[in-house]
Enzyme design. Structure first.
Site, PDB file in Angstrom:
ATOM      1  N   HIS A  85       0.809  -1.225   0.000  1.00 18.74           N
ATOM      2  CA  HIS A  85       0.000   0.000   0.000  1.00 18.74           C
ATOM      3  C   HIS A  85       0.842   1.274   0.000  1.00 18.74           C
ATOM      4  O   HIS A  85       0.444   2.274  -0.585  1.00 18.74           O
ATOM      5  CB  HIS A  85      -0.993  -0.005   1.179  1.00 18.74           C
ATOM      6  N   ASP A  86       2.007   1.251   0.613  1.00 17.81           N
ATOM      7  CA  ASP A  86       2.839   2.457   0.677  1.00 17.81           C
ATOM      8  C   ASP A  86       4.118   2.350  -0.151  1.00 17.81           C
ATOM      9  O   ASP A  86       5.086   3.068   0.118  1.00 17.81           O
ATOM     10  CB  ASP A  86       3.204   2.771   2.133  1.00 17.81           C
ATOM     11  N   LYS A 122       6.177   5.340  -1.423  1.00 17.02           N
ATOM     12  CA  LYS A 122       7.031   6.154  -0.554  1.00 17.02           C
ATOM     13  C   LYS A 122       8.518   6.037  -0.904  1.00 17.02           C
ATOM     14  O   LYS A 122       9.319   6.853  -0.455  1.00 17.02           O
ATOM     15  CB  LYS A 122       6.831   5.744   0.905  1.00 17.02           C
ATOM     16  N   HIS A 171       2.541   9.656  -3.080  1.00 19.53           N
ATOM     17  CA  HIS A 171       2.969   8.257  -2.995  1.00 19.53           C
ATOM     18  C   HIS A 171       1.888   7.300  -3.504  1.00 19.53           C
ATOM     19  O   HIS A 171       2.193   6.208  -3.971  1.00 19.53           O
ATOM     20  CB  HIS A 171       3.398   7.886  -1.564  1.00 19.53           C
ATOM     21  N   HIS A 194      -5.921   3.462  -1.047  1.00 23.80           N
ATOM     22  CA  HIS A 194      -6.076   3.249   0.395  1.00 23.80           C
ATOM     23  C   HIS A 194      -6.213   4.547   1.196  1.00 23.80           C
ATOM     24  O   HIS A 194      -6.496   4.513   2.396  1.00 23.80           O
ATOM     25  CB  HIS A 194      -4.919   2.398   0.946  1.00 23.80           C
ATOM     26  N   HIS A 195      -6.019   5.707   0.539  1.00 25.49           N
ATOM     27  CA  HIS A 195      -6.257   6.987   1.220  1.00 25.49           C
ATOM     28  C   HIS A 195      -7.517   7.691   0.714  1.00 25.49           C
ATOM     29  O   HIS A 195      -7.770   8.839   1.098  1.00 25.49           O
ATOM     30  CB  HIS A 195      -5.047   7.913   1.058  1.00 25.49           C
ATOM     31  N   ASP A 231      -5.015  -0.137   7.754  1.00 24.75           N
ATOM     32  CA  ASP A 231      -3.836   0.725   7.865  1.00 24.75           C
ATOM     33  C   ASP A 231      -4.001   1.743   8.993  1.00 24.75           C
ATOM     34  O   ASP A 231      -3.087   1.947   9.802  1.00 24.75           O
ATOM     35  CB  ASP A 231      -3.604   1.432   6.532  1.00 24.75           C
TER      36      ASP A 231
END
Length: 373
Positions: A229-230, A233, A258, A284-285, A313
């Site tokens: 998910h990240d 970054k 990201h 996811h955000h 998360d």
């Protein structure tokens, strides 16, 4: 109650039924179950076991044995070990009259083995990779015959080659999962998170997915994809990513990027797992009420994978202690999810979150962040 021997038509029906199932299946365990069921039905045995060779541990093992759990025995032992070692099938009318029979399993399970038939099966290169073993003939004669040997050998010839294909497919999937998980850890390490963060988010996502009614296959897909998910970054400068103070508006825009970066990294793959990871990385955000980023999706326009990972998360981020913050107490976390139900988070997922909270907390306790020197 004794059964009558099968007619040729019955045998053909069984063969066609199971070869079709095996040919269309990619789950190793499912294929092993189909193999065991096909063998048992073809020769009218009480039980049928599919044994495989564990080369690393030098053992024979079965995860599919009618009536019992996994069994492991040293390579070369028992009737199945003898058949695999010699490459020859074995038929025994009375198991206890043969010194090769390992009666320990009978003592453990309370089952009484009488007649046994064991047939090795080979891969496409002719190498033995395992064996069928059927126990206790259910017809009036009470023992296995040369006709049973012929039928089980036929099943072994087909199933062994099919099994190799599925095992190779499984190896590819396992490799993909390992790569995805490792890449996910890299993304978290750069942002001072720990490897256990991605492990916890993966497990939380699976629990929530199953609680929502997603199939085991789809939930497993999400569990594998969510550690990415990240991943975006990796392209965020350290000065912004690990800034201890409040971010400026321009720095916050950099952080938000990201999601787009992660999506761009993964979206071109033909692999289903990586396509799922691309969805998670991008969405996811996003927020249920449309105020999230990067595209301001709203409600069910946000993919279910993104909605689930968002809950997993945030729960982990609030639960974990970091050098820059203390872990939130559970009651404060619960209040936040109640307040954000229908705003940040999908209401249905929040409801499942509370329903599955004891299991989520159990996972959190098992995957704690250990301090390092």
């Amino acid at each position: 109650m004794f059964k009558n021997e099968l007619s040729s038509e019955d045998l053909l029906r069984i063969i066609f039924k199971y070869t079709a199932k095996i040919a269309s299946e990619r789950s190793l365990n499912s294929v092993l179950v189909f193999m065991a069921d096909m063998g048992r039905e073809m020769i009218l045995s009480d039980r049928c076991t599919v044994w495989l060779i564990d080369v690393v541990s030098e053992q024979l093992y079965t995860t599919v044995a009618h009536g019992v759990d996994e069994i492991r025995i040293p390579l070369g032992t028992g009737l199945v070990g003898s058949a695999i070692a010699t490459g020859e099938p074995i038929i025994i009318e009375d198991a206890y009259s043969d010194p090769r029979h390992n009666s320990d399993n009978d003592r453990k399970t309370g089952y009484h083995t009488k007649s046994i038939i064991t047939v090795p099966f080979r891969n496409n290169d002719g190498e033995i990779i395992g064996a069928y073993q059927a126990i206790n003939k259910l017809t009036e004669i009470g023992y296995f015959t040369s006709r049973d040997l012929e039928m089980l050998t036929l099943a072994a010839s087909y199933a062994g080659k099919s099994l190799e294909s599925v095992m190779l497919h499984q190896e590819i999937i396992d490799t993909q999962r390992e790569i995805i998980f490792t890449m996910g850890e890299i993304g978290e390490i750069r942002s001072t998170e720990t490897g256990n963060h991605v492990k916890r988010v993966a497990e939380y996502s699976y629990i929530l997915a199953r609680g929502l009614g997603l199939s085991a296959t789809e939930a497993e897909m999400l569990r594998t994809a969510s550690p990415m998910h990240d991943i975006g970054k990796v392209a965020i400068p350290d000065a912004v990513l690990n800034k201890p103070g409040k971010l400026t508006p321009s720095e916050y825009e950099i952080i938000k990027s990201h999601t787009k970066i992660g999506y761009q990294l993964l979206k071109g793959s033909k692999r289903e797992l990586l396509r799922a990871a691309a969805i998670v990385a991008e969405q996811h955000h996003e927020k249920w009420d449309g105020t999230g980023y990067p595209l301001g999706r709203k409600g069910e326009d946000i993919h279910i994978y993104g909605r689930i990972t968002a809950v997993a998360d945030v729960f982990d981020a609030l639960s974990a202690e970091r050098v820059y913050k203390a872990a939130w107490p559970l009651d404060k976390i619960e209040n936040l999810f109640r307040e954000e139900r229908g705003r940040h988070f999908d209401p249905a997922i929040v409801d499942v979150f509370f329903e599955k909270l004891p299991k989520l907390l159990e996972v959190r306790g098992q995957l704690t962040d250990k301090e390092t020197d």
